[in-house]
Motif scaffolding. Structure first.
Motif, PDB file in Angstrom:
ATOM      1  N   ASN A 241       0.824  -1.231   0.000  1.00  0.00           N
ATOM      2  CA  ASN A 241       0.000   0.000   0.000  1.00  0.00           C
ATOM      3  C   ASN A 241       0.849   1.268   0.000  1.00  0.00           C
ATOM      4  OD1 ASN A 241      -2.416  -1.462   0.067  1.00  0.00           O
ATOM      5  ND2 ASN A 241      -2.371  -1.592   2.296  1.00  0.00           N
ATOM      6  N   TYR A 242       2.039   1.200  -0.628  1.00  0.00           N
ATOM      7  CA  TYR A 242       2.934   2.352  -0.596  1.00  0.00           C
ATOM      8  C   TYR A 242       2.309   3.585  -1.251  1.00  0.00           C
ATOM      9  CZ  TYR A 242       6.717   5.495  -1.781  1.00  0.00           C
ATOM     10  OH  TYR A 242       7.500   6.620  -1.928  1.00  0.00           O
ATOM     11  N   ARG A 243       1.571   3.404  -2.353  1.00  0.00           N
ATOM     12  CA  ARG A 243       1.021   4.548  -3.082  1.00  0.00           C
ATOM     13  C   ARG A 243       0.084   5.368  -2.199  1.00  0.00           C
ATOM     14  NH1 ARG A 243       4.336   5.043  -7.425  1.00  0.00           N
ATOM     15  NH2 ARG A 243       4.562   3.062  -8.530  1.00  0.00           N
ATOM     16  N   ILE A 244      -0.798   4.683  -1.468  1.00  0.00           N
ATOM     17  CA  ILE A 244      -1.745   5.390  -0.601  1.00  0.00           C
ATOM     18  C   ILE A 244      -1.010   6.054   0.564  1.00  0.00           C
ATOM     19  CG2 ILE A 244      -3.696   5.075   0.969  1.00  0.00           C
ATOM     20  CD1 ILE A 244      -4.730   2.921  -0.844  1.00  0.00           C
ATOM     21  N   LYS A 245      -0.047   5.336   1.144  1.00  0.00           N
ATOM     22  CA  LYS A 245       0.708   5.909   2.268  1.00  0.00           C
ATOM     23  C   LYS A 245       1.481   7.141   1.824  1.00  0.00           C
ATOM     24  CE  LYS A 245       1.310   1.385   4.470  1.00  0.00           C
ATOM     25  NZ  LYS A 245       2.293   0.334   4.842  1.00  0.00           N
TER      26      LYS A 245
END
Length: 309
Positions: A241-245
């Motif tokens: 979930n790197y993009r959202i974080k």
């Protein structure tokens, strides 16, 4: 390794001039103040601040991967029983029970009745219970926020599909990088978008510094998949979930810097970012009164500037 000396009326101005000359961001250089400068007398005879900026050494992705492997293989195996010492195993720290109970109670009871002691112990117990309840509530809220982010990512992914030649291409790149244990899953998203989710050990290596490696994988995959096709397809490569974080971090940064600009009345130039991250900043700040934003510079050093209205 490049090194320049730059001057300015202040240390900040001298550093900025050096960064512009090198084309780097502030976290990519080592800074040394050579001269603090002087004002002179009545504006004459003064000298400017002089600083030296040295480009930090960088390690290639391949060297980083194999360096991590060698260090992991050479690291000694630690037995589970060899943990940190327990709280009271240090002989220099006496246990609470080492002091005679009678001495503690005699000293505590000086000038106070037994009823007062029981009342104080009850109040301490209530405060401890309230503090423990507050910590438990904070932990629960933190877990709920993490689950909310995970659920949001799962909803955006859509239906799981076969990745076809694009998935084979991506897996081939990962194998050449030494990431043979990485699992690749493909999902269909809205607006003609396909998302590849990566999972496995050492995902931090795939993310890279502020997502640079992950963005590079996504860019190369898009070039390969859209070569010769009339209809353009958008691809997203993500892990943990790197993009959202990252998007949430950018929005918090934008609000924080906006407050600094309104308080100081001076413009702030942020570090260089890719077009998507710059759009996130512009979108977050467009509804905040008192500040405006615009982008400056050329790729890959184009950055967002926040200035007061």
């Amino acid at each position: 390794m490049r090194r320049v000396e730059s001057t300015g009326k202040s240390v900040d101005e001298a550093i900025y001039n050096g960064l512009v000359e090198l084309g780097l961001s502030i976290d990519e250089v080592d800074i040394e103040v050579i001269s603090q400068g002087s004002r002179g007398l009545f504006g004459f005879g003064g000298s400017k601040v002089v600083v030296a900026l040295t480009e930090k050494e960088t390690v290639s992705l391949v060297d980083e991967i194999f360096g991590m492997k060698e260090s992991a293989e050479a690291a000694p195996q630690v037995k589970k029983s060899e943990g940190p010492p327990r709280r009271n195993e240090n002989p220099t720290i006496p246990k609470k029970s080492d002091k005679p109970r009678s001495d503690r109670s005699d000293r505590r009871r000086g000038g106070r009745s037994e009823r007062g002691e029981r009342s104080e112990r009850g109040e301490r117990g209530e405060r401890t219970d309230r503090g423990e309840k507050g910590r438990n509530d904070r932990r629960k809220n933190h877990r709920e926020r993490r689950e909310e982010v995970s659920q949001q990512s799962a909803v955006n992914l859509g239906e799981k599909i076969d990745g076809g030649k694009e998935q084979e291409f991506l897996e081939g790149i990962l194998n050449r990088m030494g990431m043979t244990e990485t699992k690749v899953e493909c999902y269909a998203c809205d607006d003609n978008c396909i998302s590849f989710t990566l999972s496995g050990p050492s995902m931090g290596v795939l993310i890279g510094r502020r997502g640079e490696t992950l963005n590079a994988l996504q860019y190369v995959l898009s070039l390969y998949a859209n070569k010769g096709d009339k209809e353009y397809k958008r691809f997203v490569v993500d892990t943990e979930n790197y993009r959202i974080k990252r998007e949430n971090t950018l929005r918090k940064l934008a609000r924080k810097k906006a407050q600094e600009v309104k308080a100081s009345g001076k413009s702030i130039a942020l570090e260089p970012m890719n077009p998507y991250e710059r759009r996130v900043l512009h979108s977050e700040l467009q509804n905040i009164a008192g500040v405006t934003t615009h982008s400056e510079g050329e790729e890959p050093h184009r950055h967002v500037v926040i200035k007061p209205e």
